[in-house]
Design an enzyme around this catalytic site. Structure first.
Site, PDB file in Angstrom:
ATOM      1  N   LYS A 173      22.249  13.776  77.114  1.00 45.25           N
ATOM      2  CA  LYS A 173      22.392  12.510  77.835  1.00 45.25           C
ATOM      3  C   LYS A 173      23.738  11.871  77.497  1.00 45.25           C
ATOM      4  O   LYS A 173      24.001  11.530  76.351  1.00 45.25           O
ATOM      5  CB  LYS A 173      21.281  11.526  77.448  1.00 45.25           C
ATOM      6  CG  LYS A 173      21.289  10.298  78.344  1.00 45.25           C
ATOM      7  CD  LYS A 173      20.472   9.143  77.787  1.00 45.25           C
ATOM      8  CE  LYS A 173      21.316   8.157  77.014  1.00 45.25           C
ATOM      9  NZ  LYS A 173      22.300   7.422  77.800  1.00 45.25           N
ATOM     10  N   GLU A 248      26.965  10.613  64.071  1.00 46.91           N
ATOM     11  CA  GLU A 248      28.377  10.194  63.987  1.00 46.91           C
ATOM     12  C   GLU A 248      28.425   8.755  64.473  1.00 46.91           C
ATOM     13  O   GLU A 248      28.231   8.494  65.662  1.00 46.91           O
ATOM     14  CB  GLU A 248      29.241  11.081  64.894  1.00 46.91           C
ATOM     15  CG  GLU A 248      29.188  12.570  64.583  1.00 46.91           C
ATOM     16  CD  GLU A 248      29.925  12.926  63.308  1.00 46.91           C
ATOM     17  OE1 GLU A 248      30.728  12.108  62.817  1.00 46.91           O
ATOM     18  OE2 GLU A 248      29.683  14.036  62.793  1.00 46.91           O
ATOM     19  N   CYS A 282      36.491   5.482  67.721  1.00 46.02           N
ATOM     20  CA  CYS A 282      35.862   5.220  66.424  1.00 46.02           C
ATOM     21  C   CYS A 282      36.849   5.402  65.280  1.00 46.02           C
ATOM     22  O   CYS A 282      36.634   4.902  64.184  1.00 46.02           O
ATOM     23  CB  CYS A 282      34.661   6.141  66.246  1.00 46.02           C
ATOM     24  SG  CYS A 282      35.078   7.865  66.511  1.00 46.02           S
ATOM     25  N   GLU A 383      32.513  -3.929  63.158  1.00 41.87           N
ATOM     26  CA  GLU A 383      33.230  -3.052  64.088  1.00 41.87           C
ATOM     27  C   GLU A 383      33.399  -3.778  65.419  1.00 41.87           C
ATOM     28  O   GLU A 383      32.412  -4.199  66.029  1.00 41.87           O
ATOM     29  CB  GLU A 383      32.443  -1.760  64.311  1.00 41.87           C
ATOM     30  CG  GLU A 383      33.207  -0.801  65.198  1.00 41.87           C
ATOM     31  CD  GLU A 383      32.421   0.461  65.536  1.00 41.87           C
ATOM     32  OE1 GLU A 383      31.222   0.360  65.807  1.00 41.87           O
ATOM     33  OE2 GLU A 383      33.037   1.534  65.544  1.00 41.87           O
TER      34      GLU A 383
END
Ligand code: NDP
Length: 479
Positions: A173, A248, A282, A383
């Site tokens: 997905k 991750e 990232c 973040e």
């Protein structure tokens, strides 16, 4: 244009006929629909994958390799089409999609197509016991791959390619925010001769379609890239079923600059490591720490360079910064500017929404540099995943090391110095899965990739990925 699920080698509408609007970030308009697939669609994908597994897992390595390399060649042959689709879906400059993102997706298939022919397992002779042990590395079965929106095809294929190379069948997905290139990949797989059912791509929200993949009792491993909160939720869901997990997750990466570095190279790379892909990588170095002796000079030079970056429509070749991926993401970024102000930090440049002529409803935002007062402010701890970086100065190696590590994440770190001993000391002590010294984002697909702390569990890349997508079985023979 309506996107369809790719199940058992053909394209299907979702069984519930539910659809999600697909927005073009460059102009804010809906340009297509994506299935909001239900558990039943995921089940059909699983059944197709399960049926394909006995044959695919026994297909020779030569043949698997040939098909994966063919997919890679077809992606290269369709570079323009894929790059334009990805840029339209994600808002990134088409030049970036063409030069890096789509070629990297092609490299993923080529790399793992080759790697599987070199992958070997161990044997151990039990000396004095008349026995030999050997290890089989067997494919797991049906595995799930779930990826985010920032590098849509690049990260999707980073999981799928090793999973397939190792002999698994896949239910995958992509993010429903950027589904287009994953959809187009289905056509390429058919053209390359990938047997039907080996790869199945189901589209939809994470909380419905993604959740159904993670909850499926017979999908035995999940490789996930995305946010830390989602990763924790996936870990909680998967743990009682003892699934293999590769996670991750997010990052808040330090970029540490010492006075004795190659200044020009550092400055140019730091602009890139701050704002490539609108800062939505990232690995971007979002916390910039500069040695106090060059701090003032760096601040002036960096801000000047950042101001030169052109925010514009992604298809314009002069554009450096395209559109952010979605309206909610733009709002989140704007919210962080408010947080920065409330925390008493100083905005050195940027901080505003940009209106691009002719595309007034697009999600554009200025690249933003903020001088932070402390390392423990929200701006330096959370973040942001957008075009905002902070600057802070430091006096000593110990001080900067402490600040660099004083965050819950540990994905990557960048270090600029020509002092070898310092390089060795700091690389050993930085809490990160990847340390770049005098460079950024230089990737060799053989190396282990992943993070520590809240940035993830496990490593992908090279043989690490092939190990993740196989089960080791030891066979002991006494003679
Ligand atoms: P999310 O965690 O929101 O989503 C990632 C994927 O997971 C999407 O496909 C999403 O679907 C799906 N998902 C969401 N909820 C569930 C669930 N309950 N079960 C299964 N799947 C689910 O991340 P973003 O897409 O917003 O991506 C940004 C994040 O990804 C950042 O934190 C970034 O740091 C991280 N990232 C990490 C990288 C790394 O290598 N460490 C590389 C790139 C990004 P949907 O889109 O519908 O929500």
């Amino acid at each position: 244009m309506n996107i369809k699920n790719y199940i058992n080698g053909s394209f299907h509408n979702p069984l519930n006929n539910e659809w999600i609007n697909n927005f073009c970030p460059a102009n804010g308009e809906v340009y297509g629909k994506t299935p909001n697939s239900s558990k039943e669609d995921v089940e059909n994908a699983y059944i197709a994958a399960k049926s394909a597994f006995p044959i695919w897992s026994q297909t020779t390595l030569d043949e698997r390799s040939r098909i994966l390399i063919k997919i890679s060649e077809l992606l290269e042959a369709n570079l323009d089409r894929f790059a334009e689709a990805e840029s339209k879906d994600n808002g990134k400059p088409v030049s970036l999609a063409k030069s890096i993102n789509i070629p990297r997706a092609a490299s993923n298939f080529r790399f793992f197509g080759n790697a599987i022919t070199q992958f070997a397992s161990e044997s151990h002779e039990s000396v004095g016991q008349n026995a030999i042990n050997y290890t089989l590395r067997q494919p797991i079965g049906v595995v799930g791959c779930i990826s985010p929106w920032n590098l849509p095809l690049y990260l999707f294929t980073w999981k799928i390619a090793p999973a397939l190379a190792a002999g698994n069948c896949v239910v995958a997905k992509p993010s429903e925010i950027t589904p287009m290139t994953a959809y187009l990949l289905g056509e390429i797989c058919n053209e390359a001769g990938l047997p039907k059912g080996v790869l199945n791509i189901v589209h939809g929200w994470g909380t419905t379609t993604g959740q159904a993949i993670v909850e499926h009792p017979d999908i035995k491993a999940i490789s996930f890239t995305g946010g830390t909160v989602t990763g924790a939720h996936i870990a909680r869901t998967a743990a009682p079923m003892f699934k293999k997990l590769s996670l991750e997750l997010g990052g808040k990466n330090p970029n540490i600059i010492f006075a004795n570095c190659d200044y020009k190279d550092m400055l140019e790379t730091t602009v890139r490591s701050s704002f490539s892909n609108q800062g939505q990588i990232c690995l971007c170095g979002s916390r910039i720490f500069v040695e106090s002796t060059i701090y003032d000079k760096f601040k002036v030079d960096f801000v000047e360079k950042v101001k030169q970056l052109k925010v514009g429509h992604p298809s314009e070749h002069s554009t450096n910064i395209g559109a952010l991926v979605s309206k909610p993401h733009l709002e989140k970024i704007m919210g962080y500017v408010e947080i920065a102000k409330n925390e008493g930090n100083k905005i050195l440049c940027g901080g505003q929404k940009v209106t691009v002529k002719g595309f007034e409803n697009g999600y554009y935002f200025e690249p933003t540099v903020i001088e932070a007062k402390t390392n423990d402010c929200k701006l330096n701890q959370e973040e942001i995943f957008g075009p905002i970086v902070t600057l802070m100065s430091f006096e000593s190696e110990d001080e900067v090391l402490q600040m660099a590590n004083d965050v819950k994440y540990g994905l990557s770190a960048t270090l600029w110095t020509n002092d070898l001993k310092r390089t060795m000391r700091m690389s050993n002590q930085l809490q990160a899965g990847i340390v770049w010294v005098n460079t950024w984002m230089m990737r060799d697909l053989r190396t282990p990739f992943g993070g520590v702390k809240a940035s993830g569990v496990g490593r992908e890349g090279g043989f690490e990925a092939l190990r993740f997508f196989t089960e080791a079985k030891n066979v002991c023979i006494k003679y």
